[in-house]
Write an enzyme that holds these catalytic residues in place. Structure first.
Site, short mmCIF file in Angstrom:
data_model
loop_
_atom_site.label_atom_id
_atom_site.label_comp_id
_atom_site.label_asym_id
_atom_site.label_seq_id
_atom_site.Cartn_x
_atom_site.Cartn_y
_atom_site.Cartn_z
N MET A 186 0.91 -1.17 -0.12
CA MET A 186 0.04 -0.02 -0.20
C MET A 186 0.89 1.15 0.07
O MET A 186 0.41 2.34 0.31
CB MET A 186 -0.94 -0.08 1.24
CG MET A 186 -1.78 -1.23 1.01
SD MET A 186 -3.50 -1.07 2.10
CE MET A 186 -2.80 -0.79 3.74
N GLY A 187 2.24 1.01 -0.29
CA GLY A 187 3.20 2.27 -0.54
C GLY A 187 3.58 2.88 1.03
O GLY A 187 3.46 2.00 1.81
N GLY B 74 11.32 -2.84 5.30
CA GLY B 74 10.62 -4.18 5.37
C GLY B 74 10.06 -4.50 4.10
O GLY B 74 10.34 -5.28 3.57
N HIS B 75 9.42 -3.20 3.32
CA HIS B 75 9.05 -3.55 2.02
C HIS B 75 10.26 -3.80 1.20
O HIS B 75 10.06 -4.73 0.18
CB HIS B 75 8.08 -2.46 1.55
CG HIS B 75 7.04 -1.94 2.21
ND1 HIS B 75 7.00 -0.98 3.03
CD2 HIS B 75 5.88 -2.45 2.24
CE1 HIS B 75 5.79 -0.74 3.73
NE2 HIS B 75 4.93 -2.00 3.11
N GLN C 166 -10.35 -2.95 1.74
CA GLN C 166 -9.81 -3.52 3.00
C GLN C 166 -10.01 -2.67 4.23
O GLN C 166 -9.51 -3.25 5.36
CB GLN C 166 -8.54 -4.08 2.93
CG GLN C 166 -7.56 -3.14 2.52
CD GLN C 166 -6.21 -3.88 2.42
OE1 GLN C 166 -6.13 -4.42 1.40
NE2 GLN C 166 -5.04 -3.77 3.25
N GLY D 29 4.89 -10.27 3.61
CA GLY D 29 5.59 -10.35 4.81
C GLY D 29 5.01 -11.10 5.93
O GLY D 29 3.56 -10.98 6.05
N ASP E 114 2.34 -9.46 8.89
CA ASP E 114 0.78 -9.60 8.78
C ASP E 114 0.60 -11.25 8.25
O ASP E 114 0.13 -11.78 7.49
CB ASP E 114 0.49 -8.73 7.44
CG ASP E 114 0.80 -7.21 7.45
OD1 ASP E 114 0.00 -6.71 8.27
OD2 ASP E 114 1.87 -6.67 7.03
N GLN F 213 -2.81 -12.54 7.27
CA GLN F 213 -3.07 -12.02 5.98
C GLN F 213 -2.26 -12.98 4.90
O GLN F 213 -2.85 -13.57 3.92
CB GLN F 213 -2.36 -10.82 5.54
CG GLN F 213 -2.26 -10.17 4.03
CD GLN F 213 -1.74 -8.70 4.00
OE1 GLN F 213 -2.45 -7.83 4.23
NE2 GLN F 213 -0.68 -8.45 3.85
N SER G 284 4.06 0.96 8.22
CA SER G 284 3.81 2.25 7.62
C SER G 284 3.11 3.28 8.73
O SER G 284 3.12 4.48 8.91
CB SER G 284 2.96 2.59 6.62
OG SER G 284 3.76 1.67 5.68
P1 AMP Z 1 1.56 -3.07 3.57
O1 AMP Z 1 1.99 -1.93 2.63
O2 AMP Z 1 1.33 -2.63 4.86
O3 AMP Z 1 0.15 -3.28 2.91
O4 AMP Z 1 2.40 -4.04 3.49
C1 AMP Z 1 2.99 -4.64 2.18
C2 AMP Z 1 3.57 -5.75 2.47
O5 AMP Z 1 4.86 -5.70 2.98
C3 AMP Z 1 3.01 -6.92 3.25
O6 AMP Z 1 3.14 -8.03 2.75
C4 AMP Z 1 3.65 -6.77 4.43
O7 AMP Z 1 3.41 -8.11 5.30
C5 AMP Z 1 4.97 -6.52 4.12
N1 AMP Z 1 5.25 -5.83 5.26
C6 AMP Z 1 5.28 -4.77 5.96
N2 AMP Z 1 6.00 -4.44 7.12
C7 AMP Z 1 6.84 -5.34 7.18
C8 AMP Z 1 7.81 -5.63 8.02
N3 AMP Z 1 8.13 -4.97 8.98
N4 AMP Z 1 8.72 -6.84 7.53
C9 AMP Z 1 8.27 -7.72 6.66
N5 AMP Z 1 7.27 -7.14 5.81
C10 AMP Z 1 6.42 -6.33 5.98
#
Ligand code: AMP
Length: 281
Positions: free
Chosen positions: A27-28, A33-34, A58, A146, A149, A152, A185
């Site tokens: 989601m940017g 982590g991303h 969502q 990741g 989540d 998820q 984020s």
């Molecule tokens: P989001 O942008 O929050 O929807 O996350 C996008 C992807 O990045 C999802 O697969 C998350 O699980 C992963 N993600 C977010 N934060 C982390 C983190 N700290 N470590 C590993 N993966 C992450």
């Protein structure tokens, strides 16, 4: 690196591809982590596409959809530096042309109803639907998510299996700050004092896993102590639960592959984290 702002542009590009493609859905507002997901994706494919889409389906009515941080320029810059090959950043109207009210959806039963699904009704329906759509749009061979989540990730694994989607789903361990806080984020919503307190979540999970794994302490006693610890520090617990890893149903005494999952509010910010561990036979 190419930026695709419409499905049409993406499809035109996709039709030319012959190599192995990995998708990293986000989601940017990207953090390290991303970017680690991108590193891992590169090991599994010739071409890495990162999708950036704040998915309205969502988010619940009272959630942070409007305020969710949108930083496309900075995200593209970071992704180009990291060696991603393309970014897919579609408009809501391109993804849901008929509107959300009449959108066909995908729901993975049982696992979607518990934990975050219980607190956020419809959340995993939105997640499963957008990920299935992204799989159809990008048509990747593999997709990286990741473990941050964790629910998820398991919802997506089960959906992929149930619908026989030809995508290999890969999970990546959670990337953490030096003090243990899982990168997110939403950490940007924390005040300085809340940010200082936030690592207590991971410390509590580690202590709980240690109590059960090393010391053989009873699940309920370890959970009660962990809940007490969080509340003492001013967290408002949404849930703190011990589950078996595969389907996130409650852990029984003979389940060994476990995960402890937590969602807790610090002020107005809802943080989630989890830790996998094994119970000795
Ligand atoms: P989001 O942008 O929050 O929807 O996350 C996008 C992807 O990045 C999802 O697969 C998350 O699980 C992963 N993600 C977010 N934060 C982390 C983190 N700290 N470590 C590993 N993966 C992450």
């Amino acid at each position: 690196m190419q930026l695709f702002k419409s499905l049409q542009e993406l499809r035109a590009w996709r039709a030319q591809q012959t190599g192995r493609i990995a998708l990293v859905p986000t989601m940017g507002n990207l953090h390290e982590g991303h970017l680690k997901l991108v590193d891992l994706a590169k090991q599994h494919a010739d071409v890495v596409i990162v999708s950036i889409f704040v998915n309205p389906m969502q988010f619940g009515a009272n959630e942070d959809l409007d305020n969710y941080p949108r930083t496309l320029d900075a995200d593209c810059h970071a992704l180009a530096e990291r060696g991603a090959h393309g970014v897919f950043a579609p408009q809501v109207s391109d993804v849901y042309p008929r509107g959300l009210a009449v959108q066909t959806y995908i729901e993975v039963p049982q696992i979607s109803e518990t934990l975050c699904g219980a607190s956020r009704p419809g959340h995993f329906r939105g997640v499963a639907t957008i990920v299935a759509k992204l799989f159809n749009m990008v048509q990747p061979h593999t997709a990286v998510f990741g473990e941050k989540d964790f629910q998820q990730l398991q919802v997506i694994r089960l959906m992929t299996q149930d619908l026989s989607l030809p995508v290999e789903v890969i999970g990546m361990p959670t990337e953490r700050a030096e003090d243990g806080l899982a990168l997110s984020s939403r950490n940007g919503y924390l005040s300085p004092s809340e940010r200082q307190l936030a690592p207590v979540i991971y410390k509590t999970l580690t202590a709980l896993a240690d109590a059960i794994h090393q010391q053989g302490i009873d699940d309920e006693i370890a959970l009660a102590s962990a809940r007490h610890e969080l509340e003492e520090h001013g967290f408002r617990i949404d849930y703190l639960e011990l589950r078996r890893r595969s389907d996130l149903q409650p852990a029984r005494a003979d389940d060994h592959e476990l995960v402890v999952l937590v969602a807790a509010f610090l002020g107005r910010t809802r943080l989630i984290d989890n830790l996998q561990f094994t119970r000795h036979a």
